[in-house]
Design an enzyme around this catalytic site. Structure first.
Site, mmCIF file in Angstrom:
data_model
loop_
_atom_site.group_PDB
_atom_site.id
_atom_site.type_symbol
_atom_site.label_atom_id
_atom_site.label_comp_id
_atom_site.label_asym_id
_atom_site.label_seq_id
_atom_site.Cartn_x
_atom_site.Cartn_y
_atom_site.Cartn_z
ATOM 1 N N ASP A 10 0.843 -1.206 0.000
ATOM 2 C CA ASP A 10 0.000 0.000 0.000
ATOM 3 C C ASP A 10 0.870 1.244 0.000
ATOM 4 O OD1 ASP A 10 -2.049 -1.746 0.611
ATOM 5 O OD2 ASP A 10 -1.885 -1.334 2.770
HETATM 6 N N1 URA Z 1 -0.842 -5.913 4.157
HETATM 7 C C1 URA Z 1 -1.324 -4.661 4.134
HETATM 8 O O1 URA Z 1 -2.300 -4.371 4.785
HETATM 9 N N2 URA Z 1 -0.705 -3.749 3.379
HETATM 10 C C2 URA Z 1 0.400 -4.030 2.659
HETATM 11 O O2 URA Z 1 0.930 -3.139 1.983
HETATM 12 C C3 URA Z 1 0.897 -5.342 2.690
HETATM 13 C C4 URA Z 1 0.260 -6.274 3.456
#
Ligand code: URA
Length: 243
Positions: A107
């Site tokens: 993310d």
């Molecule tokens: N889990 C998440 O919530 N975000 C990420 O970027 C990777 C794993």
């Protein structure tokens, strides 16, 4: 001198990386008019963009090398190649001419270990649920999860796209108003760690990936990247084939 814009590379560096000559030797070849980019005579300061064909004396230079990088992704960067919201993409942080793409996603608000490669076969295997390559995250959550919440995270949480597979979850410490957890999952669903933690009542405030299969960030600074070492690549290949 820095290469610019990001994802292009200076021609003399490109030729040096391709083993044609040293940068200085490459400069001499360019000055002598022996080098062309997409059929046009190159200049001393020319840049090479991904996909362009460079020739020396009419002979194309090196196909793209297989490249394997580890990046310590900063918060705020997206792992897609473009972003409709105009946020910066991780490829802007790299200094390679090869068209590497992120292996899976992080993310925008998650930091940490991101692999990038132009080896589509390996990227595919790493992302395949069959191999279940473990990924470890350090999560700061709001509140202090008790044993029932931790057990749920470990055993599987019901999310809207199904129950999560068993995970390893350790409490590393406490912070003002929160806890620091280390969570290892073998899946890669969208925003999985955030959704798991929210579902059990402890929303994530900070998230960093600290390990991908056998690889760890080590001392790699935020925003920095480096090529994988041969033994790291070997270990990654083994993990990707279920080893
Ligand atoms: N889990 C998440 O919530 N975000 C990420 O970027 C990777 C794993």
């Amino acid at each position: 001198m820095a290469d610019s814009p990001a994802s292009t590379v200076r021609l003399n560096k490109f030729l040096a990386q391709s083993g044609v000559a040293s940068r200085r030797g490459a400069d001499a070849m360019i000055a002598a008019g022996r080098v062309k980019i997409d059929g046009q005579a190159a200049q001393p300061g020319s840049q090479v963009a991904p996909g362009q064909v460079v020739t020396v004396d009419g002979t194309p230079v090196a196909a793209e090398r297989l490249t394997y990088l580890m990046l310590n992704k900063p918060v705020g960067y997206v792992t897609t190649m473009e972003d409709p919201e105009g946020r910066p993409t991780v490829v802007k942080l790299l200094d390679v001419v090869e068209r590497v793409v992120p292996v899976g996603r992080l993310d925008a608000m998650t930091s940490g270990l991101l692999l990038l490669t132009n080896d589509g076969d390996l990227a595919y295997k790493l992302g395949h649920p069959k191999h279940g390559v473990p990924k470890t995250y350090r999560a700061i959550v709001r509140g202090l999860p008790g044993s029932a919440a931790l057990r749920k995270l470990q055993q599987g949480v019901h999310l809207d796209d199904g129950r999560t597979r068993p995970a390893e979850v350790k409490v590393i410490g406490t912070r003002s108003g929160g806890a620091e957890l280390e969570i290892t999952i073998k899946e890669g669903r969208n925003r999985q760690v955030r959704r798991m933690c929210s579902t059990v009542g402890y929303p994530v405030m900070e998230l960093e990936r600290i390990a991908y299969g056998p690889l760890t960030l080590g001392r790699l600074g935020i925003g920095a990247s480096r090529a994988l070492k041969p033994h790291e690549l070997e270990a990654l290949r083994s993990a990707a084939s279920g080893g």
